[in-house]
Design an enzyme around this catalytic site. Structure first.
Site, short mmCIF file in Angstrom:
data_model
loop_
_atom_site.label_atom_id
_atom_site.label_comp_id
_atom_site.label_asym_id
_atom_site.label_seq_id
_atom_site.Cartn_x
_atom_site.Cartn_y
_atom_site.Cartn_z
N HIS A 474 0.86 -1.38 -0.07
CA HIS A 474 0.10 -0.11 -0.05
C HIS A 474 0.97 1.19 -0.05
CE1 HIS A 474 -4.12 -1.76 1.16
NE2 HIS A 474 -3.92 -1.45 -0.08
N GLU A 711 -1.86 -16.42 -22.35
CA GLU A 711 -0.89 -16.25 -21.46
C GLU A 711 -0.25 -17.60 -20.99
OE1 GLU A 711 -2.81 -14.24 -18.02
OE2 GLU A 711 -4.79 -15.15 -18.50
N ASP A 735 1.91 -13.95 -17.10
CA ASP A 735 1.79 -14.96 -17.05
C ASP A 735 2.50 -15.98 -18.15
OD1 ASP A 735 0.49 -16.21 -14.66
OD2 ASP A 735 -1.39 -15.12 -15.43
N CYS A 782 -2.05 -6.71 -22.27
CA CYS A 782 -2.27 -5.91 -21.06
C CYS A 782 -1.57 -6.45 -19.76
CB CYS A 782 -3.95 -6.47 -20.62
SG CYS A 782 -4.23 -8.32 -20.70
#
Ligand code: PEP
Ligand code: MG
Length: 852
Positions: A474, A711, A735, A782
């Site tokens: 975060h 992928e 991937d 992507c």
């Protein structure tokens, strides 16, 4: 107080426990008492007491009387399976309540339809001290507050158990296989079994330890399916006792009813064997005069020249022993209330819909978490101070998250530590000292917590370098939204950088240069200023559609992880969304989201994109994205198992609901659908058959593109065949790289070699484009390489016409492409394909576009 009247917590008909359709309650395994068939929807306190347990599913609560008796109230039977739906708690663990006070409200209509029974046991659970239930009301109606039974405390002499004979300790670990965790009924079974042995048996989960004879104590462990429990026993029959209890825990049957028909959830892998970076060594600080270079992992790209400002974590010392449970409980309650108030104020100050606000919301949830409060309360009861108890409760949760072996979860431990620090600070009563930063400070820290960053003046921070930290933690996300270049995982050498040292932080190359030569500093400063001006110009031009210099249209769209990402994506010039990772809707839940919930969310996202295209990827669960409620079978190699579209085909009702939810989005043409992890032609066929069925059901006639992610190497190798049946391809390079190079994408030891620009991956991308062109299908990317500006021309040169990037990368990707023709891109792509390593490809690109 030898005798005490226990009042009815609910109005309704009182029946003996023996009549319940539940062998555990009926057999008094958890304790003696009565059951009430309720005619109202609020459970009230049957006496004064302290809430010592509130189950995470909010269906059961234990109240401890002043005399030490534990009264367990369990609303309905088998209601743990509702996962909290239909229950609203009004109290928290540790809270003192008065007779008649509302404890939990419940939705009677919902429970009547979904629970096995509404009949609610009210029982005195067997604890360390014995109590007898007398004068019980049975076979008649009561109203809340009527006397239900009398509780008589046994004398100490009568309850003293004979000390078991000493003997060798027997120990063993066991994976908890009970799907819903060690909740009331299994805890009752285990404690009853433990009471059948003379040996003293303890069950430990990380740093928490429970007496196996006490159901309440076992429940207090908060053990979840997959937790590794350590059993220890001492006494004459220790070995037999451990075996028997281990079998109960490992068999995974619920206490009553048939064993679940699905396979037990996967055992949790032991924590990743990633060596924790050692505690910063006390090695001598770096000296001026000689440049030192440290390397790290870029988390937020960019470069900065500035002054080192080491941020030492302020330790709040806590005493182990407290001033007595009542005082400590009160102190913790006050500190939690203060932290809650502070967080609410900070949330109010953060920009609406910002990531910072969302992170603070998560912290607020931790401060209000009943399990944490429950665990802390248990430690306080055992004589610990409020701070020690709170810290211990947090540490246990941190262990749980780390133990999951999932990076995303492990990185969330920062947030827990942050909440721990906040509450300890509140307990200390001292205000936090304000930090004054030098201009252009490069913050150096072992690890930075989100709240620490939030309190510093962002405009004075030129860069951040962390010894530990994760790319997707975060704090990295916050730094990204503030545009602060950040390096993580720099290692213990960072502690050797003295305060005030001139540094160059390069979060493109992954280096921190300390005491660089004066000439280098001047040169770098000029280049950082030029880069800043360049990115300001790129941002100004980012809102134009992307075209190559020869007019070829390349769509540059954004990856979205949820609704909150839309404003940032649009502000950076996204022309739509090329990958909506729909997992965000499925994570952190106890059941899958309904079709309506999904539809409403997709519609809001489509609306938020204001007519721009939206590609929704169907659920990509499995491997590093585990959803406990899917009950995926245990797999030796989850990355090679049931994941991606395989999960959707294995549980077609999930895929069907998702297709329906997407197809209902208006206007009809805005959404496209993308299937993850396609490896075989049969998978597309099966998914398309389901898709067509759903379309017919809905009477949906408008054309909708159904594409696939490439992928898996087999998909790239079979691209021509697959292109005949898929409307488009989008390359999931993360991937694809993992499977092409056989390198686990979540293994930090391989992180540096796992590179999507490896020529092997580029060749697979080339094959994909070639296959797609045979059927006039378009190809997008992507995965992570779509966000590397220098990689964009290579991908376009291989035949890609859509790039779905992170919002931050969009302006630079567009700017680089606009200056090139398709011919330029093809040339550099051919050169990249001819390289012999990822490193060589990077070198080639850096030489070609040193500024990019
Ligand atoms: C990918 O694998 O490249 C991809 C985009 O999917 P995810 O990262 O969500 O697995
Ligand atoms: Mg993927």
């Amino acid at each position: 107080m030898p005798e005490q009247a226990i009042k009815a917590p609910l109005a309704g008909w009182v029946t003996p426990l023996s009549e319940l359709e539940d062998p555990v309650f009926a057999g008094l395994v958890l304790g003696d008492g009565v059951a009430i068939d309720p005619v109202e929807s609020t459970l009230r306190a049957p006496c004064d007491g302290i809430v010592t347990m509130l189950h995470r599913a909010h269906h059961a609560l234990t109240l401890r009387t002043a005399d030490g008796a534990d009264i367990l109230m369990h609303i309905g039977l088998d209601t743990v399976a509702l996962g909290g739906t239909g229950f609203t708690p009004h109290v928290a663990v540790g809270q003192q309540v008065r007779t008649g006070e509302a404890l939990i409200s419940f939705d009677v209509a919902l429970l009547a339809g979904r629970a096995k029974s509404l009949v609610s046991p009210v029982i005195v659970t067997a604890g360390d001290r014995s109590f007898t239930v007398a004068d019980r009301v049975l076979g008649r109606e009561v109203t809340a507050g009527d006397i239900l039974f009398t509780l008589i405390a046994a004398t100490a002499a009568a309850t003293a158990a004979p000390a078991p004979e000493a003997g060798a300790q027997v120990a063993r670990d066991v994976v908890l296989r009970i799907p819903t965790g060690l909740h009331a009924r299994p805890a009752g079974i285990v404690s009853a079994a433990a009471r059948g042995y003379q040996a003293e048996i303890a069950i430990a989960l990380r740093d928490a330890r429970a007496n196996a004879r006490s159901a309440v104590s076992l429940m207090g462990l908060g053990a979840q399916a997959g937790d590794i429990l350590t059993l220890t026993a001492r006494g004459p029959d220790a070995a037999a006792a451990v075996e028997a209890i281990a079998t109960l825990l490992a068999e995974g049957h619920e206490a009553s009813g048939p064993a679940p028909s699905h396979a037990a959830p996967p055992a949790v892998a032991p924590p990743l064997a990633v060596p924790e970076p050692p505690v910063p060594s006390p090695a001598a600080p770096f000296e001026p005069g000689t440049e030192q270079a440290l390397s790290g992992v870029p988390a937020v790209p960019g470069r900065a020249v500035g002054t080192a400002f080491p941020l030492r974590a302020e330790r709040v010392e806590v005493e182990e022993h407290g001033a007595g449970p009542d005082t400590e409980r009160q102190r913790l309650r006050q500190a939690l209330t203060k932290s809650q108030g502070d967080l609410q104020a900070e949330i109010g100050r953060s920009p609406a819909g910002s990531q910072q606000g969302e992170i603070l919301q998560a912290h607020l949830a931790f401060v209000e978490d009943p399990d944490l409060a429950e665990a802390a309360d248990a430690a306080i009861t055992a004589g610990k101070s409020a701070g020690f108890a709170w810290n211990g409760a947090i540490d246990r949760q941190i262990d749980v998250l780390r133990g999951l072996g999932i990076d995303r979860m492990a990185e969330r431990t920062d947030d827990l530590r942050d909440v721990s620090r906040r509450v300890l600070q509140a307990l200390s009563g001292k205000a936090q000292e304000a930090i004054v930063l030098p201009p252009r400070a490069v913050l150096l820290a072992d690890d930075l917590l989100p709240s620490q960053l939030a309190t510093l003046p962002a405009t004075d921070i030129a860069g951040i370098a962390l010894a530990r930290g994760g790319r997707t933690s975060h704090v990295a996300i916050m730094a990204g939204s503030l545009g602060i270049p950040t390096l993580v995982a720099v290692g213990p050498g960072l502690a050797r950088v003295p305060e005030g040292a001139p540094v160059i932080l390069d979060a493109e190359a992954g280096t921190l240069r300390v005491f660089p030569a004066a000439g280098t500093l001047v040169q770098m400063e000029a280049s950082v200023t030029a880069a800043r001006e360049r990115s300001a110009a790129q941002l100004r031009a980012a809102h134009e559609d992307c075209r190559l210099a020869d007019g070829t249209r390349i769509e540059v769209v954004a990856n979205l992880g949820g609704e909150a990402d839309i404003p940032e994506a649009l502000a950076r010039g996204a022309e739509g969304c090329g990958l909506l990772r729909s997992e965000f809707l499925f994570l952190d839940r106890v059941t899958a989201p309904s079709e309506d919930v999904q539809h409403a969310t997709y519609q809001r996202i489509a609306d938020g994109l204001q007519g721009r295209p939206l590609i929704i990827r169907t659920l990509d669960a499995g491997a590093d994205k585990q959803l406990p409620y899917l009950d995926l079978p245990h797999e030796e190699n989850p990355a090679l198992g049931l994941r991606g579209v395989r999960v959707g085909l294995w549980r077609p009702e999930l895929l069907r609901a998702q297709f329906r939810a997407i197809l209902r989005v208006r206007p009809p043409g805005q959404c496209r659908i993308m299937l993850p992890m396609i490896a075989l032609l049969e998978e597309i066929r099966a998914a398309r058959a389901l898709f067509e069925e759903v379309r017919q059901e809905l009477g949906h006639t408008d054309p909708v593109q159904l594409g696939i992610m490439v992928e898996v190497p087999s998909a790239a190798l079979m691209a021509t065949t697959l292109a005949a049946e898929a409307d488009f391809f989008s390359i999931g390079s993360n991937d694809l790289t993992q499977y092409a190079l056989a390198m686990d994408r979540v293994n930090p030891l391989l992180a540096r070699q796992l590179d999507g620009l490896h020529p092997a991956v580029l060749r697979l991308i080339a094959m994909t484009c070639e296959g797609a062109s045979r059927h006039a299908r378009w190809v997008g990317v992507c995965g992570g390489i779509a966000s590397v500006p220098r990689a964009a021309p290579v991908l376009v040169g291989l035949g890609v016409t859509e790039l779905s990037a992170t919002a931050a990368a969009i302006p630079a990707v567009k700017a680089l492409l606009r200056g090139l023709t398709r011919e330029d891109c093809v040339r550099v792509a051919q050169q990249a394909l001819a390289q012999d390593s990822a490193e060589a490809v990077h070198r080639l690109l850096a030489q070609t576009w040193p500024e990019a």
